[in-house]
Design a protein around this motif. Structure first.
Motif, PDB file in Angstrom:
ATOM      1  N   SER A 149       0.812  -1.214   0.000  1.00  0.00           N
ATOM      2  CA  SER A 149       0.000   0.000   0.000  1.00  0.00           C
ATOM      3  C   SER A 149       0.845   1.263   0.000  1.00  0.00           C
ATOM      4  N   LYS A 169       1.846   4.760  -1.113  1.00  0.00           N
ATOM      5  CA  LYS A 169       1.040   5.824  -1.715  1.00  0.00           C
ATOM      6  C   LYS A 169       1.528   6.168  -3.122  1.00  0.00           C
ATOM      7  N   ILE A 221       0.357   3.565  -5.568  1.00  0.00           N
ATOM      8  CA  ILE A 221      -1.098   3.633  -5.790  1.00  0.00           C
ATOM      9  C   ILE A 221      -1.438   4.808  -6.709  1.00  0.00           C
ATOM     10  N   LYS A 222      -0.782   5.946  -6.468  1.00  0.00           N
ATOM     11  CA  LYS A 222      -1.028   7.129  -7.307  1.00  0.00           C
ATOM     12  C   LYS A 222      -0.625   6.876  -8.753  1.00  0.00           C
ATOM     13  N   LEU A 226      -8.018  -0.174  -8.477  1.00  0.00           N
ATOM     14  CA  LEU A 226      -7.564  -0.141  -7.080  1.00  0.00           C
ATOM     15  C   LEU A 226      -7.230  -1.532  -6.539  1.00  0.00           C
ATOM     16  N   TYR A 244      -3.786  -3.282  -5.728  1.00  0.00           N
ATOM     17  CA  TYR A 244      -3.041  -3.056  -4.489  1.00  0.00           C
ATOM     18  C   TYR A 244      -3.869  -3.527  -3.303  1.00  0.00           C
ATOM     19  N   TYR A 254      -4.882  -2.522   0.896  1.00  0.00           N
ATOM     20  CA  TYR A 254      -5.023  -1.332   1.739  1.00  0.00           C
ATOM     21  C   TYR A 254      -5.315  -1.770   3.169  1.00  0.00           C
ATOM     22  N   GLY A 300     -10.863   7.735  -6.938  1.00  0.00           N
ATOM     23  CA  GLY A 300      -9.803   6.787  -6.607  1.00  0.00           C
ATOM     24  C   GLY A 300      -8.823   7.342  -5.598  1.00  0.00           C
ATOM     25  N   THR A 318     -10.571   7.567  -2.210  1.00  0.00           N
ATOM     26  CA  THR A 318     -10.727   6.234  -1.634  1.00  0.00           C
ATOM     27  C   THR A 318      -9.396   5.724  -1.094  1.00  0.00           C
ATOM     28  N   ALA A 319      -8.338   5.880  -1.899  1.00  0.00           N
ATOM     29  CA  ALA A 319      -7.032   5.368  -1.483  1.00  0.00           C
ATOM     30  C   ALA A 319      -6.524   6.088  -0.236  1.00  0.00           C
TER      31      ALA A 319
END
Ligand SMILES: [Zn+2]
Length: 587
Positions: free
Chosen positions: A55, A57, A60-61, A195, A198, A200, A387, A390-391
């Motif tokens: 997770s 960041k 994820i971005k 999403l 990944y 979370y 997204g 949410t992330a």
């Protein structure tokens, strides 16, 4: 006698019919037994995952920026388009037409995600209620369990997949429902796909709801189920009418400035409560996360407009049942709409709730769309906005500590109770608008002192926890203080908190049809009400609103419509006595 009996029978059956349309949903149930413990946060993550959670960041971005795909969104829209009518009362058995085929198709899309990430749980949430002659209805669910059950609260991203024509139970018409709400369905499916690459700490729940068009039934059933089972929902993001960029003829301005005007650069967030509320806090968090984390890296920018009202006036959506059960919920909607929901009005030419809500136009009859009404690139940016929010919610740290807001006569201090050394803290200041004016970040210190506050101003202050990667938690509920006037010496008065009731200043937002009016009551009284009288320059009363004055900050939403222009005055009266006045300058 017989006549009397017949009349009574008609009356009784009318009552029954009315009763069933107003009745609650019953027999609420999940089709997959794994779902409930995951939603409750009572499971062992090792049941789903082995190894380290994935997770980061930055990753994820990057994934959101590069993997969200317009083509994939179009494929989802084409997929939905084939079922012709997704009315909640349409065919449930056919494999090619109607709502049954559509929801099985949606489940199959979630199952494709499961194929790539076996932790993903798919299934239906079902309930019973007679809606358009059908008794059992299904929301479609995809759930990505969190990797850390000590992080409470899941994030729910939803869109309704049912559609309708002019008549709400017409199951024979062509109700393709592409803007309303194929666009939202495509967004939710695409977000789940992207999403779920990944993992979370917190659980993500993707839900496609049914029977929105007959009264928000699918969302209401799940919201009631959530409340009954004490499900911790951290945030609800509802997407409804989220892909169209073209303004219709009768669509409400300035959601529409004029027929066929295009706006692909803005999106609206609607939420309940006035500025001082958790749903508005979630709306501010969404705008902040997007602007700080993603906006700079997007080739085409989108501006998020935080609207005052819970929805467009006279209309509603699937975020509302969640707010009614006490959860923070917001709705995303396109800036421009091709419909005002009153498809039955004479001369209605727009697309929403009509047979015209199709994906695009086939100009030469070759069966291929030559132009599309839903913009897949605009929709893609809205996927990314949902997204990143949410992330951030899913990986963000624990909630902030309690804090004290102190007005020491020289400025404002924010003092955190029991801060932790491993975190930084963000302090958000808000004045009269619905977004933050300033955000301070405290590194390695527990207190903030600021001397740059403006005299005679109200400040709303909230706090968020920030982790080492710069991700913040949701902000706390706001605290507020009024800073009194600065005397000639430039030193703030000691008695800085006002002891007089006051109508707080407001600045109308030109794209909004409503305005939040707030009254500060130093000594709130149960049962006390006031009157807000709006007058024009000639002193004519244009509106009068009753406002409860039983809290320190009392807020009411004033619907002024889009066409209001010029200078107006709002006066607060309590028991016939004028207490305060503010100017309302509509441009
Ligand atoms: Zn809708």
């Amino acid at each position: 006698m017989l006549m009397k009996y017949a009349v009574r029978l008609i009356f009784v059956s009318l009552l029954l019919a009315l009763g069933s349309s107003l009745s609650a949903q019953t027999n609420l149930r999940l089709s997959e037994p794994l779902m409930l413990p995951v939603l409750k946060g009572q499971y062992n993550p090792s049941q789903f995952y082995s190894g380290q959670p994935n997770s980061s960041k930055a990753a994820i971005k990057q994934n959101l920026l590069t993997q969200t795909s317009s083509d994939s969104l179009l494929q989802y829209l084409f997929g939905l388009n084939q079922f012709r009518n997704r009315n909640s009362g349409s065919d449930t058995l056919s494999v090619s037409n109607g709502i049954g085929a559509a929801r099985n198709w949606a489940l199959a899309q979630f199952n494709k995600i499961k194929h790539n990430n076996p932790a993903f749980i798919t299934g239906f949430f079902q309930f019973d209620k007679i809606i358009c002659n059908i008794n059992t209805h299904k929301n479609v669910l995809g759930i990505l369990p969190g990797t850390d059950t000590s992080q409470k609260g899941f994030i729910l991203i939803e869109a309704h997949y049912d559609s309708r024509c002019e008549s709400s139970c017409d199951t024979a018409c062509e109700a393709r429902g592409m803007e309303d709400n194929g666009s939202g369905v495509a967004l939710v499916l695409e977000l789940a796909r992207v999403l779920s690459k990944y993992t979370y700490p917190r659980t993500l729940v993707f839900m496609l709801t049914t029977a929105e068009e007959q009264g928000l039934d699918g969302a209401n059933a799940f919201a009631v189920y959530a409340k009954t089972n004490a499900l911790p929902i951290r945030a609800v993001l509802n997407n409804d009418v989220i892909g169209g960029i073209i303004c219709g003829k009768t669509a409400s301005p300035p959601g529409c400035p004029g027929e066929n005007e295009i706006d692909s650069l803005q999106v609206r967030i609607f939420s309940a409560g006035a500025n001082y509320s958790m749903p508005k806090g979630l709306a501010r968090y969404t705008k902040l996360s997007f602007e700080e984390e993603l906006l700079a890296e997007m080739p085409v920018k989108t501006n998020i407009q935080i609207m005052n009202a819970e929805d467009r006036i006279g209309r509603g959506g699937d975020h509302i049942p969640f707010r009614q059960q006490g959860y923070a919920a917001i709705r995303f909607t396109s800036a421009n709409e091709h419909g005002d929901a009153n498809a039955a009005a004479p001369g209605y030419l727009d697309r929403q709730h009509s047979t015209r809500d199709v994906l695009g136009k086939d100009l030469n009859g070759d069966g291929i769309f030559d132009s599309l009404f839903v913009s897949s690139s605009y929709l893609k940016r809205n996927v990314q906005i949902n997204g990143i929010t949410t992330a951030m919610l899913a990986i963000g740290p624990q909630d902030p500590p309690e804090f004290e807001l102190i007005n020491d006569g020289n400025g404002l201090s924010v003092k955190l109770t029991n801060p932790q050394a491993k975190y930084a803290y963000r302090i958000g200041f808000r004045g009269r608008g619905n977004t933050f004016d300033t955000i301070f970040t405290l590194q390695n210190q527990a207190d903030l002192k600021t001397y740059h506050v403006k005299k005679d101003s109200f400040y709303f202050v909230s706090v968020a926890t920030m982790d080492a990667a710069g991700t913040e938690s949701l902000f706390s509920m706001e605290k507020y203080v009024k800073v009194a006037g600065v005397p000639a010496t430039g030193v703030l008065k000691k008695d800085a908190i006002s002891n007089k009731m006051q109508l707080l200043p407001v600045s109308p937002n030109p794209i909004d049809e409503t305005l939040t009016l707030s009254v500060y009551m130093p000594n709130p009284k149960p049962g006390l009400t006031g009157q807000l009288i709006i007058t024009d320059l000639q002193g004519r009363i244009v509106n009068s609103l009753t406002i409860a004055l039983d809290k320190t900050i009392n807020e009411i939403v004033f619907v002024h419509g889009f066409s209001t222009k010029g200078l107006y005055f709002c006066s607060l009266f309590v028991a016939e006595e004028k207490m305060d006045m503010q100017r309302l300058w509509f441009k």
